[in-house]
Motif scaffolding. Sequence first.
Motif, PDB file in Angstrom:
ATOM      1  N   PRO A 338       0.767  -1.064   0.011  1.00  0.00           N
ATOM      2  CA  PRO A 338      -0.032   0.075   0.037  1.00  0.00           C
ATOM      3  C   PRO A 338       0.855   1.239   0.044  1.00  0.00           C
ATOM      4  N   ASN A 339       0.240   2.447  -0.495  1.00  0.00           N
ATOM      5  CA  ASN A 339       0.962   3.439  -0.450  1.00  0.00           C
ATOM      6  C   ASN A 339       1.369   3.960   0.959  1.00  0.00           C
ATOM      7  N   ASN A 340       2.736   4.379   0.824  1.00  0.00           N
ATOM      8  CA  ASN A 340       3.468   5.110   1.984  1.00  0.00           C
ATOM      9  C   ASN A 340       3.194   4.199   3.187  1.00  0.00           C
ATOM     10  N   SER A 341       3.445   2.816   2.998  1.00  0.00           N
ATOM     11  CA  SER A 341       3.256   1.702   4.387  1.00  0.00           C
ATOM     12  C   SER A 341       4.747   1.501   4.881  1.00  0.00           C
ATOM     13  N   GLN A 342       5.774   2.089   4.155  1.00  0.00           N
ATOM     14  CA  GLN A 342       7.091   1.876   4.546  1.00  0.00           C
ATOM     15  C   GLN A 342       7.436   3.362   5.292  1.00  0.00           C
ATOM     16  N   LEU A 487       7.797   4.272  -8.131  1.00  0.00           N
ATOM     17  CA  LEU A 487       7.757   4.009  -6.784  1.00  0.00           C
ATOM     18  C   LEU A 487       6.560   3.438  -6.427  1.00  0.00           C
ATOM     19  N   ALA A 488       5.599   3.166  -7.395  1.00  0.00           N
ATOM     20  CA  ALA A 488       4.069   2.612  -6.900  1.00  0.00           C
ATOM     21  C   ALA A 488       4.202   1.311  -6.705  1.00  0.00           C
ATOM     22  N   GLY A 489       3.695   0.987  -5.551  1.00  0.00           N
ATOM     23  CA  GLY A 489       3.750  -0.440  -5.094  1.00  0.00           C
ATOM     24  C   GLY A 489       4.642  -0.893  -4.176  1.00  0.00           C
ATOM     25  N   THR A 490       5.466   0.388  -3.929  1.00  0.00           N
ATOM     26  CA  THR A 490       6.611  -0.168  -3.109  1.00  0.00           C
ATOM     27  C   THR A 490       6.574   0.118  -1.530  1.00  0.00           C
TER      28      THR A 490
END
Length: 571
Positions: A338-342, A487-490
């Motif tokens: 998910p977006n910004n999950s890291q 960056l999508a999905g990272t």
Amino acid sequence: MKLENVKTWRLLGVGLMSVSLAAGCGDSSMTSASSAETETDSTDPSAGSDSGDTTSGSDSSAMTSQGPGGNTDSASTTAGDGDGDGDGDGDGDGDGDGDGDGDGDGDAVCGNDVLEPGEQCDEGGNNGMPGGMCDENCMLIPSGECGDGVEDVGEQCDDGNVDPGDGCDENCMIEDMPIECGNGVLEMGEECDDGNDVPADGCESDCTLTPSECGNGVPEFDEECDDGNDVEFDGCEPNCTLTPAIECLPPDDYVSCDNNLNQNDELAPFHAIGVQCSNNPFESIQINSQSFNAVDGNSWRIVSGYGSHYDPQEGDSFLLMGSCTFAQPNGNGQLTLPNNSQVSCGSNGNPDDNQFLPNWPNQAAINAADDSNTLAQQWQIGGNDPNDKIWFTFSATAPALTEGYSFDFAFFSSEWPTYVNTTFNDLFVAWVVTDSFTGNISVINNQPTTITALHSHWSNVPVNQGSKTCANFGSAGPGFSCNEPQLAGTGYETHAATDWTPVNQNIESGTNLDIYFFVSDMGDTALASAVALDNFRWRCMPCIDQDDPDYVQECLGEIQNPDCCGVILPQ
């Protein structure tokens, strides 16, 4: 009639009857002259003498003789040899000698490739030719003499002398000699003769070869080696021959072994980056030892894809590890987060102690050991406070003809842009130990791989110019930052990452390499960073280092040569 005349006629009658009986008993080749004359005389004179008349009495095929029983038999004039010339020799020339030349003498024909009486040899069309043994008259060509050490035509042997009693006599004929096993002379019928009766020394007391036993740990006479095991590629093969020299492999010769890996397998993370795919050094990099250090099993993953952009650089998967945690990939090995999950993921279960690596626990040890002189200062800027650490290592020996090694990485961080050039400077380190170098090789702008070192790769706005936001910094750099689609999905959307980035280093063949890959938060456990790793390979050509006269032109310009030493950031 007088008595003597009566006797004379009786005798004549008996003789004529004998002739007639002989003819009647089957000698079809005999024909009485008187009967022929009688038959001719009885022929109708009107028939004339035309030899073409097949009914004429002169046609021998029509002759008959009267048998004693009154039967009439045919009388043929052709001999029974089948060649039609009547001489009985079957060669068709009528002279009866069988050699076909018509002179009746039966001479041999030199040059017909048949050895005949009177000839010593016959090589057909090769008679008299250079290198042959037969001259144009079918006589053997003398070549050398007995005792000259060369076995010539007509010689059974030639031992270089004319001494009898040594197996080859004075006429170069083989002598019957008694065989004496154990005299140290290899004689006819012996496999060996070592002059003794010691068993199991290669030659037995009966002059037969000692059978060897491969695998007993004792190198025997016909073995190149014997290490007492059946392990392949350990220097001595299971068949007791030496392992061929192991040389640097071209990239296309490597096999891959990272399809459907089980993360619980001890070697899985190493297979994922392309090493120890088999025990065959002619198809895979061999590692001497390995260690993977992650208390939290969710802090690393083996994936076939990450987000929308990152795919394996060799084989079917690669290794991903970081200071946060990762969800499980899907059934195909794809990991999409998910977006910004890291970003705000807090501490994972990995150690937060202040040590770097076991042999280099602190800044002082790092400073003393690091030949790159890049890590100690950044370690201090980070407050000597690594957190959520994950690292692994392996050891390998560079094969013959190896000139270097390389690997690919991609670095991700949610610390950028807000915390660039601050204490919270998460880092990735590739630390190596060889005979000639110890230290960090993942160096960018004379710094270890951190968000501060990579700022110019993500933005063309200086770090101290304006606010530390995507709105100010933008994403004009060659790397991926802010809202770029790569960056999508990272889980690092609106932050930053590099593309796959190669690292090249030189090494001498035969050198042992210990390499460590290390990732940690610095200064806190709040915001995460991660690294993807793949495609470790030996290089069969050296990279361009600082001592190369072309280094400045090839490696310090806007576009780096991919064969330069060090980190080759994509442009």
